[in-house]
Design a protein around this motif. Structure first.
Motif, PDB file in Angstrom:
ATOM      1  N   MET A  64       0.811  -1.217   0.000  1.00 22.82           N
ATOM      2  CA  MET A  64       0.000   0.000   0.000  1.00 22.82           C
ATOM      3  C   MET A  64       0.843   1.265   0.000  1.00 22.82           C
ATOM      4  O   MET A  64       0.350   2.347  -0.336  1.00 22.82           O
ATOM      5  CB  MET A  64      -0.934   0.005   1.227  1.00 22.82           C
ATOM      6  CG  MET A  64      -1.904  -1.167   1.268  1.00 22.82           C
ATOM      7  SD  MET A  64      -2.909  -1.328  -0.252  1.00 22.82           S
ATOM      8  CE  MET A  64      -3.801   0.221  -0.209  1.00 22.82           C
ATOM      9  N   ASN A  65       2.124   1.134   0.361  1.00 20.69           N
ATOM     10  CA  ASN A  65       3.015   2.295   0.388  1.00 20.69           C
ATOM     11  C   ASN A  65       4.459   1.796   0.405  1.00 20.69           C
ATOM     12  O   ASN A  65       4.721   0.585   0.417  1.00 20.69           O
ATOM     13  CB  ASN A  65       2.731   3.203   1.590  1.00 20.69           C
ATOM     14  CG  ASN A  65       2.730   2.440   2.903  1.00 20.69           C
ATOM     15  OD1 ASN A  65       3.669   1.679   3.192  1.00 20.69           O
ATOM     16  ND2 ASN A  65       1.680   2.610   3.694  1.00 20.69           N
ATOM     17  N   GLU A  66       5.404   2.734   0.436  1.00 24.53           N
ATOM     18  CA  GLU A  66       6.818   2.351   0.373  1.00 24.53           C
ATOM     19  C   GLU A  66       7.266   1.592   1.609  1.00 24.53           C
ATOM     20  O   GLU A  66       8.167   0.739   1.549  1.00 24.53           O
ATOM     21  CB  GLU A  66       7.702   3.579   0.153  1.00 24.53           C
ATOM     22  CG  GLU A  66       7.631   4.634   1.231  1.00 24.53           C
ATOM     23  CD  GLU A  66       6.581   5.699   0.936  1.00 24.53           C
ATOM     24  OE1 GLU A  66       6.699   6.795   1.502  1.00 24.53           O
ATOM     25  OE2 GLU A  66       5.654   5.419   0.149  1.00 24.53           O
ATOM     26  N   ASN A  67       6.661   1.847   2.774  1.00 23.64           N
ATOM     27  CA  ASN A  67       7.027   1.109   3.981  1.00 23.64           C
ATOM     28  C   ASN A  67       6.583  -0.342   3.886  1.00 23.64           C
ATOM     29  O   ASN A  67       7.282  -1.255   4.345  1.00 23.64           O
ATOM     30  CB  ASN A  67       6.421   1.783   5.219  1.00 23.64           C
ATOM     31  CG  ASN A  67       7.047   3.134   5.497  1.00 23.64           C
ATOM     32  OD1 ASN A  67       8.243   3.329   5.233  1.00 23.64           O
ATOM     33  ND2 ASN A  67       6.266   4.076   6.014  1.00 23.64           N
ATOM     34  N   ASP A  68       5.412  -0.558   3.297  1.00 25.67           N
ATOM     35  CA  ASP A  68       4.944  -1.920   3.021  1.00 25.67           C
ATOM     36  C   ASP A  68       5.951  -2.653   2.144  1.00 25.67           C
ATOM     37  O   ASP A  68       6.298  -3.819   2.398  1.00 25.67           O
ATOM     38  CB  ASP A  68       3.603  -1.869   2.277  1.00 25.67           C
ATOM     39  CG  ASP A  68       2.429  -2.103   3.203  1.00 25.67           C
ATOM     40  OD1 ASP A  68       2.656  -2.404   4.382  1.00 25.67           O
ATOM     41  OD2 ASP A  68       1.289  -1.975   2.728  1.00 25.67           O
ATOM     42  N   LEU A  98      -0.802   4.495  -6.805  1.00 20.00           N
ATOM     43  CA  LEU A  98      -0.120   4.387  -5.510  1.00 20.00           C
ATOM     44  C   LEU A  98       1.375   4.670  -5.630  1.00 20.00           C
ATOM     45  O   LEU A  98       1.952   5.368  -4.798  1.00 20.00           O
ATOM     46  CB  LEU A  98      -0.328   2.992  -4.921  1.00 20.00           C
ATOM     47  CG  LEU A  98      -1.690   2.715  -4.272  1.00 20.00           C
ATOM     48  CD1 LEU A  98      -1.755   1.280  -3.793  1.00 20.00           C
ATOM     49  CD2 LEU A  98      -1.928   3.676  -3.105  1.00 20.00           C
ATOM     50  N   PHE A  99       2.018   4.115  -6.658  1.00 22.40           N
ATOM     51  CA  PHE A  99       3.450   4.306  -6.862  1.00 22.40           C
ATOM     52  C   PHE A  99       3.655   4.969  -8.227  1.00 22.40           C
ATOM     53  O   PHE A  99       3.152   4.492  -9.242  1.00 22.40           O
ATOM     54  CB  PHE A  99       4.190   2.967  -6.823  1.00 22.40           C
ATOM     55  CG  PHE A  99       4.131   2.294  -5.478  1.00 22.40           C
ATOM     56  CD1 PHE A  99       5.133   2.497  -4.541  1.00 22.40           C
ATOM     57  CD2 PHE A  99       3.069   1.452  -5.155  1.00 22.40           C
ATOM     58  CE1 PHE A  99       5.078   1.872  -3.300  1.00 22.40           C
ATOM     59  CE2 PHE A  99       3.012   0.827  -3.923  1.00 22.40           C
ATOM     60  CZ  PHE A  99       4.010   1.042  -2.990  1.00 22.40           C
ATOM     61  N   LYS A 108      14.147   1.912  -2.750  1.00 24.74           N
ATOM     62  CA  LYS A 108      13.582   1.381  -1.514  1.00 24.74           C
ATOM     63  C   LYS A 108      13.813  -0.123  -1.416  1.00 24.74           C
ATOM     64  O   LYS A 108      14.093  -0.666  -0.330  1.00 24.74           O
ATOM     65  CB  LYS A 108      12.081   1.679  -1.472  1.00 24.74           C
ATOM     66  CG  LYS A 108      11.481   1.623  -0.074  1.00 24.74           C
ATOM     67  CD  LYS A 108      11.977   2.781   0.783  1.00 24.74           C
ATOM     68  CE  LYS A 108      11.327   2.770   2.157  1.00 24.74           C
ATOM     69  NZ  LYS A 108      11.860   3.851   3.017  1.00 24.74           N
ATOM     70  N   ASN A 143      -1.549  -1.963  -6.509  1.00 24.74           N
ATOM     71  CA  ASN A 143      -0.941  -2.313  -5.211  1.00 24.74           C
ATOM     72  C   ASN A 143      -0.413  -3.743  -5.200  1.00 24.74           C
ATOM     73  O   ASN A 143      -0.218  -4.333  -4.138  1.00 24.74           O
ATOM     74  CB  ASN A 143      -1.944  -2.110  -4.074  1.00 24.74           C
ATOM     75  CG  ASN A 143      -3.148  -3.020  -4.189  1.00 24.74           C
ATOM     76  OD1 ASN A 143      -3.356  -3.663  -5.211  1.00 24.74           O
ATOM     77  ND2 ASN A 143      -3.946  -3.072  -3.131  1.00 24.74           N
TER      78      ASN A 143
END
Length: 380
Positions: A64-68, A98-99, A108, A143
């Protein structure tokens, strides 16, 4: 596994894979997925004409995001394919909302890998963008993230025979795909009337003689993998060489530039196809068809993007030359210059959407009949 290709080439690539013996072939957009063992992966890289990469997925997950992304990469069992002494490189592609930055995704992913090794062994593996031990491909669509090993390395359009090029050389895999879309498989004479450094003629000869597309390539990425099996690869290569066939027609290339002809001859020699291809220093607009047999033409005229040409007059000359000098021929050409295409003065019997690099293009077909059928084509 997944083979990547150009937009519009999915059907051809799927057929190539089936003919090679792939299982569960499924078409995507700019890619075709399939099943096969390690030996088939070697064969796919060696033989596929329209693929630019062969990828082996090793992990899939939702992000869902870069931390995921960072956390999920760290959970992967990285030691299945690398250790602290393994150099690596990463490339990424992203689609969706999202990206939006592929370089950031690659960065990342790299951080997640080196941080995992640093935490567990107090040593980090090194990045080597030019000659890594492994190449990783990260693909995020919306995602959904797929991490793959890149078995090819440099794009498969780098066949290995082309050491000399002109200002605007056509991609080798693109050239092969255009020829295959034209329906030519070595059943007639072939002409590229604007051959440049000879790519179209060489790909046509390799198709006609069933020469593996990447026989002249120096290396594939899988040769650095821990499970690289050189004996298996050599058996597969030897088996494919047995399928090479003779060719009884003529393949010819014209170009009015002496420098282009010199480069074409060098590349043809590198590909070991001198027995099948003849290139001549000649202006297409001053030629006519040789003999009465059917002729297939596939060529890549200037678009006006990188080569300075008076496009309207140039395309008019193409049409005039085809009409007056090439009865009994099918002429296919690719262009991104849709406006200039109108000045050919012939009605195409087919138009196929494709891309030359980032340029949206059309592959068009003109059928030049002999006798009364000429009247079928009137100037627009």
């Amino acid at each position: 596994m997944v083979a990547k290709t150009f937009f519009g080439f999915e059907d051809i690539l799927a057929e190539e894979l089936r003919n090679l013996g792939a299982g569960n072939v499924e078409k995507g957009v700019r890619n075709v997925s399939f099943e096969g063992d390690k030996g088939f992966m070697y064969k796919a890289n060696l033989c596929l004409r329209t693929a630019v990469k062969v990828l082996k997925p090793i992990a899939e997950f939702r992000v869902m995001n870069e931390n995921d992304l960072y956390r999920r990469v760290q959970r992967m069992n990285l030691r299945e394919f690398m250790n602290v002494n393994t150099t690596f490189a990463i490339n990424a592609t992203v689609t969706g909302d999202l990206f939006t930055h592929s370089q950031y995704v690659a960065f990342k992913t790299k951080d997640a890998i080196v941080d995992k090794f640093r935490k567990e062994e107090n040593v980090r593996p090194n990045v080597d963008t030019k000659h890594p031990d492994i190449r990783l491909n990260v693909h995020i669509q919306n995602n959904w993230c797929t991490v793959s090993l890149d078995s090819s390395g440099a794009s498969l359009h780098h066949r290995g025979y082309r050491t000399a090029t002109n200002i605007a050389p056509i991609n080798e895999a693109l050239a092969a795909g255009l020829i295959m879309l034209s329906g030519w498989h070595g059943q007639s004479d072939f002409l590229d009337p604007m051959c440049g450094s000879g790519t179209m003629c060489i790909e046509a000869a390799m198709i006609a003689c069933n020469v593996p597309a990447n026989l002249n390539r120096k290396e594939f990425a899988f040769e650095k993998w821990d499970d690289w099996d050189v004996d298996l690869y050599e058996l597969i290569e030897a088996a494919q060489l047995k399928h090479i066939r003779d060719f009884r027609y003529k393949i010819t290339g014209y170009d009015k530039a002496p420098s282009a002809i010199a480069k074409a001859k060098e590349n043809i020699k590198n590909a070991q196809l001198e027995d099948f291809i003849t290139v001549k220093e000649q202006n297409f607009f001053e030629t006519q068809k040789e003999g009465n047999d059917f002729l297939q033409m596939v060529f890549n005229p200037p678009y006006g993007e990188r080569l300075p040409v008076e496009m309207e007059e140039f395309y008019k000359q193409i049409g005039d030359t085809l009409k007056t000098g090439y009865p009994g021929s099918h002429a296919w050409l690719i262009t991104s210059n849709m406006e200039s295409l109108k000045h050919v003065g012939l009605r195409p019997s087919r138009k196929i959407k494709c891309f030359n690099g980032s340029l949206e293009s059309r592959l068009v077909k003109y059928e030049m009949y002999e006798g009364s059928k000429k009247g079928k084509y009137q100037e627009d």
